[in-house]
Design an enzyme around this catalytic site. Sequence first.
Site, PDB file in Angstrom:
ATOM      1  N   LYS A  94      17.016  -9.996  -0.966  1.00  0.00           N
ATOM      2  CA  LYS A  94      18.219 -10.785  -1.234  1.00  0.00           C
ATOM      3  C   LYS A  94      18.423 -10.959  -2.738  1.00  0.00           C
ATOM      4  O   LYS A  94      19.502 -10.723  -3.262  1.00  0.00           O
ATOM      5  CB  LYS A  94      18.115 -12.163  -0.565  1.00  0.00           C
ATOM      6  CG  LYS A  94      17.945 -12.094   0.938  1.00  0.00           C
ATOM      7  CD  LYS A  94      17.635 -13.477   1.514  1.00  0.00           C
ATOM      8  CE  LYS A  94      16.474 -14.100   0.818  1.00  0.00           C
ATOM      9  NZ  LYS A  94      15.334 -14.551   1.496  1.00  0.00           N
TER      10      LYS A  94
ATOM     11  N   ARG B 217      17.288 -22.703   5.554  1.00  0.00           N
ATOM     12  CA  ARG B 217      16.017 -22.097   5.949  1.00  0.00           C
ATOM     13  C   ARG B 217      15.515 -22.613   7.278  1.00  0.00           C
ATOM     14  O   ARG B 217      14.496 -22.150   7.765  1.00  0.00           O
ATOM     15  CB  ARG B 217      14.984 -22.401   4.868  1.00  0.00           C
ATOM     16  CG  ARG B 217      14.399 -21.165   4.196  1.00  0.00           C
ATOM     17  CD  ARG B 217      13.436 -21.644   3.142  1.00  0.00           C
ATOM     18  NE  ARG B 217      12.603 -20.612   2.612  1.00  0.00           N
ATOM     19  CZ  ARG B 217      12.890 -19.897   1.539  1.00  0.00           C
ATOM     20  NH1 ARG B 217      14.038 -20.066   0.912  1.00  0.00           N
ATOM     21  NH2 ARG B 217      12.035 -19.008   1.081  1.00  0.00           N
TER      22      ARG B 217
ATOM     23  N   ARG C 292       4.669  -8.006  -5.943  1.00  0.00           N
ATOM     24  CA  ARG C 292       5.613  -8.728  -6.793  1.00  0.00           C
ATOM     25  C   ARG C 292       4.938  -9.627  -7.815  1.00  0.00           C
ATOM     26  O   ARG C 292       5.399  -9.764  -8.939  1.00  0.00           O
ATOM     27  CB  ARG C 292       6.535  -9.555  -5.884  1.00  0.00           C
ATOM     28  CG  ARG C 292       7.775 -10.062  -6.535  1.00  0.00           C
ATOM     29  CD  ARG C 292       8.782 -10.532  -5.497  1.00  0.00           C
ATOM     30  NE  ARG C 292       8.382 -11.769  -4.859  1.00  0.00           N
ATOM     31  CZ  ARG C 292       9.190 -12.460  -4.054  1.00  0.00           C
ATOM     32  NH1 ARG C 292      10.396 -12.027  -3.780  1.00  0.00           N
ATOM     33  NH2 ARG C 292       8.779 -13.578  -3.512  1.00  0.00           N
TER      34      ARG C 292
ATOM     35  N   ARG D 206       4.499 -13.043  -8.111  1.00  0.00           N
ATOM     36  CA  ARG D 206       4.939 -14.371  -8.513  1.00  0.00           C
ATOM     37  C   ARG D 206       3.814 -15.362  -8.218  1.00  0.00           C
ATOM     38  O   ARG D 206       2.903 -15.049  -7.455  1.00  0.00           O
ATOM     39  CB  ARG D 206       6.195 -14.730  -7.703  1.00  0.00           C
ATOM     40  CG  ARG D 206       7.125 -15.711  -8.388  1.00  0.00           C
ATOM     41  CD  ARG D 206       8.411 -15.865  -7.599  1.00  0.00           C
ATOM     42  NE  ARG D 206       8.200 -16.502  -6.304  1.00  0.00           N
ATOM     43  CZ  ARG D 206       9.089 -16.487  -5.329  1.00  0.00           C
ATOM     44  NH1 ARG D 206      10.239 -15.865  -5.492  1.00  0.00           N
ATOM     45  NH2 ARG D 206       8.841 -17.093  -4.190  1.00  0.00           N
TER      46      ARG D 206
ATOM     47  N   ARG E 169       4.172 -18.152   4.352  1.00  0.00           N
ATOM     48  CA  ARG E 169       5.623 -18.099   4.205  1.00  0.00           C
ATOM     49  C   ARG E 169       6.259 -17.237   5.290  1.00  0.00           C
ATOM     50  O   ARG E 169       7.329 -17.548   5.788  1.00  0.00           O
ATOM     51  CB  ARG E 169       5.999 -17.579   2.821  1.00  0.00           C
ATOM     52  CG  ARG E 169       6.056 -18.726   1.811  1.00  0.00           C
ATOM     53  CD  ARG E 169       5.860 -18.298   0.399  1.00  0.00           C
ATOM     54  NE  ARG E 169       6.830 -17.359  -0.072  1.00  0.00           N
ATOM     55  CZ  ARG E 169       6.567 -16.453  -1.027  1.00  0.00           C
ATOM     56  NH1 ARG E 169       5.382 -16.404  -1.580  1.00  0.00           N
ATOM     57  NH2 ARG E 169       7.493 -15.653  -1.428  1.00  0.00           N
TER      58      ARG E 169
END
Length: 187
Positions: A13, A90, A129, A131, A142
């Site tokens: 996204k 969410r 990624r 992060r 998650r």
Amino acid sequence: MRIVLLGAPGSGKGTQTDAIIARYGVATVATGDLLRAEVAAGTELGRRAKPYMDAGELAPFDIVLGMIENGLKTLAQTNPKGFMMDGFPRDLAQAEALDTLLARIGQPLNRVLFFDVDYEEIVKRLLGRGRADDNEETIRNRLRVYEEKTAPLIDYYDRKGLLRKIKGTGTIDEIRQRIETVLDDVG
Ligand code: ADP
């Protein structure tokens, strides 16, 4: 144009938001970015949200809704082209709160784009990624939270006739073109 981007963490996204902004002139509201900014600024709100973010859980409803209300108020004044939401809603409670909020101002959603990417690919992307909240345990949680709380929104928006499925694998350009196919006719 008023749209929601829906999809698992790592479904791409965030990667497409710049292209959507450039083409349609919408403003973006990304709750993850807003929360990270609060944490970085060391605000009370950030301090409350951080443990949830670190654990890969949803931050408390009142914090997130407050940010969305503020964000929408500012947007309504500054951007006539509308908005795109990333990372919100969410769960069902957030989706219903958003519906209520938008109904109140007479600006309902036009489309919800669901970024469809399979589970294995998602895990691979998130691990690559790097992060702060992208360690393996947080990622697993998650994804669990996504499956349990966010994925039911696919059906919720489908029943309202708002859902458009975007195949989320392929080149960034291919995905951008798929998005244009479902958004170009929105006024
Ligand atoms: P990703 O890009 O991996 O989907 P985000 O940047 O959207 O992640 O969100 C990072 C974290 O911020 C989430 O794991 C959650 O703790 C918190 N968060 C973001 N949006 C929301 C929301 N709408 N409600 C509750 N918590 C949220």
